[in-house]
Design an enzyme around this catalytic site. Structure first.
Site, PDB file in Angstrom:
ATOM      1  N   TYR A   1       0.841  -1.208   0.000  1.00 23.78           N
ATOM      2  CA  TYR A   1       0.000   0.000   0.000  1.00 23.78           C
ATOM      3  C   TYR A   1       0.879   1.263   0.000  1.00 23.78           C
ATOM      4  CZ  TYR A   1      -3.493  -3.376   1.679  1.00 23.78           C
ATOM      5  OH  TYR A   1      -4.307  -4.459   1.828  1.00 23.78           O
TER       6      TYR A   1
ATOM      7  N   GLU B   1      -0.604  -6.982   9.421  1.00 24.90           N
ATOM      8  CA  GLU B   1      -1.837  -6.344   8.955  1.00 24.90           C
ATOM      9  C   GLU B   1      -3.046  -6.959   9.669  1.00 24.90           C
ATOM     10  OE1 GLU B   1      -2.343  -6.723   4.729  1.00 24.90           O
ATOM     11  OE2 GLU B   1      -3.899  -5.174   4.627  1.00 24.90           O
TER      12      GLU B   1
ATOM     13  N   ASP C   1     -12.924  -5.043   3.014  1.00 20.19           N
ATOM     14  CA  ASP C   1     -13.055  -5.291   1.579  1.00 20.19           C
ATOM     15  C   ASP C   1     -13.837  -6.548   1.178  1.00 20.19           C
ATOM     16  OD1 ASP C   1     -11.203  -3.322   2.076  1.00 20.19           O
ATOM     17  OD2 ASP C   1      -9.795  -3.947   0.541  1.00 20.19           O
TER      18      ASP C   1
END
Ligand code: GLC
Length: 426
Positions: free
Chosen positions: A33, A396, A167
């Site tokens: 990212y 993450e 997501d």
């Protein structure tokens, strides 16, 4: 690393923030990212401000400098060129001076700005920064209700799963069936060069992410037309709870800064939304769930989105029920809070938002539970979160059964949340 060695945890967290600092914004992690993400930045600002108040304010100011003329704050700001990410600015084609994506993300800025303001030691800086941000965030809140609640129900819809920040949640599966895959431009995913495919969304989901993007692009990113045009319109309790909390926090701040109109407007929006919020309660699941605005039905999916509702000032009886839900989840997995109920056959302990634990989610749930007087459950979440970091590093996300670190490493908002969890314990 022993869990009680908090100074080492703090040092490592600070090092990750420094590593991902690009001067006026942070990237979520290198490689995967490489730009600025909306809610990442707002939550990261909390951690940054513990180390350097001015840098904390700057993080949110940079994001808000890229607000669209209509009030929307985009989910990604592409400050630099980087071919390693897909879909990049050439796919979005939003026509912004500094390229941005064309959709938004959870509106956590109002909450973050109140926190920074309350904690500030540099009062003068806090006053000028908060004043600058106040009107921008107010415009963003109005944008939500004008564009994402056209019939005045009181709650807003997301039009793309990426807007939720979760997501590939199971919450979207059913509605996603309606999203076609024909006519999408050929593309190559870049995320799989940085992370294990079994931890990420599937190709079938990516096709639909892209179809929606192209549908909105064909409408020239005109937000007044997107809600009616999208086959995907979901009222997500987690997303709405964050917006409600931010409206309330912005109202609090506006009162302090003598901005009565902004205070009243945001308080009204929050009150109306809270009144409508009860329509999302599911007796079957003992928690809030999403509503599909196209069909009008509640979605049969018990995810962490419904538990994040406690971040807003929901009725006490509901907050207590959500604390019980977290305790049930704790019996079904070693660590809390799984992003999806492990008792559901669709649960996947490795795949992104379909089961793994995310520290930002834990932080918001723990904060809401603590505010509602559910200190024991909040404490359990905090301990679990720090345990995961101490044994698995700053990943993450994490497998709720094994605690295995998953997705990207050296993750910015994970580091920021660790600083927050440690701060709250001082
Ligand atoms: C993923 C997450 C989203 C986050 C982004 C950057 O897309 O699902 O919530 O903002 O990564 O970290």
């Amino acid at each position: 690393m022993p869990i009680n060695d908090t100074s080492r945890l703090r040092e490592r967290a600070a090092a990750i923030l420094a590593e991902n600092d690009r001067g006026h914004y942070t990237v979520p992690t290198r490689g995967l990212y490489p730009f600025q993400w909306n809610w990442d930045s707002c939550l990261t600002a909390l951690g940054l401000s513990q180390l350097d108040e001015a840098r904390g304010w700057l993080e949110i100011e940079t994001l808000m400098a890229h607000q669209w003329p209509d009030g929307m704050v985009p989910h990604i700001v592409f400050h630099v060129n980087d071919e390693g990410y897909f879909p990049g600015p050439h796919v979005w084609r939003t026509g912004r001076p500094t390229p941005t994506s064309g959709i938004t993300q959870p509106a956590v800025a109002g909450f973050a700005v109140r926190r920074l303001f309350e904690r500030a030691r540099d009062r003068r800086l806090a006053d000028t920064s908060a004043r600058r941000l106040l009107t921008k965030i107010d415009r963003w809140h109005q944008w939500f209700f004008n564009n994402r609640d056209p019939d005045g129900e009181g709650l807003v819809a997301i039009l793309h799963p990426w807007e939720s920040g979760r997501d590939n949640s199971i919450d979207w599966d059913e509605a996603f069936e309606r999203v076609p895959t024909d006519g999408i431009d050929a593309y190559v995913r870049r995320d799989l060069q940085h992370a294990d495919a079994s931890h990420r969304p599937t190709n079938a989901q990516y096709d639909r992410y892209l179809w929606l993007l192209q549908c909105f692009r064909d409408l020239d990113w005109d937000n007044s037309r997107l809600h009616a045009a999208s086959p995907f319109r979901i009222v997500d309790p987690g997303f709405n709870a964050i917006l409600i909390r931010s409206c309330q926090d912005l109202a609090w701040l506006a009162d302090r800064l003598g901005e009565g109109d902004i205070a009243r407007r945001n308080r009204n929006l929050a009150e109306r939304a809270l009144a409508a919020f009860e329509t999302l309660w599911s007796e079957t699941h003992g928690q809030y769930v999403c509503r599909d605005r196209v069909t009008g039905s509640l979605i049969d999916s018990a995810s962490c989105g419904g538990i994040m509702s406690v971040f807003a000032a929901i009725p006490r009886i509901r907050a207590t029920a959500l604390a019980r839900r977290v305790e049930t989840l704790a019996r079904n997995s070693r660590h809390v809070v799984a992003s999806h109920d492990p008792a559901d056959s669709r649960f996947d302990s490795h795949r992104y938002w379909r089961g793994p634990i995310w520290l930002i989610v834990n932080y918001m749930i723990a904060d809401g539970l603590a505010n509602a007087g559910e200190a024991d459950t909040a404490g359990r979440i905090r301990r679990d979160s720090l345990d995961l970091i101490a044994s698995g590093g700053f990943a993450e996300y994490y497998d709720p059964h094994s605690g295995e670190p998953l997705g990207g490493g050296s993750f910015t908002w994970t580091a920021a949340m660790v600083l927050e969890f440690l701060r709250n314990n001082d």
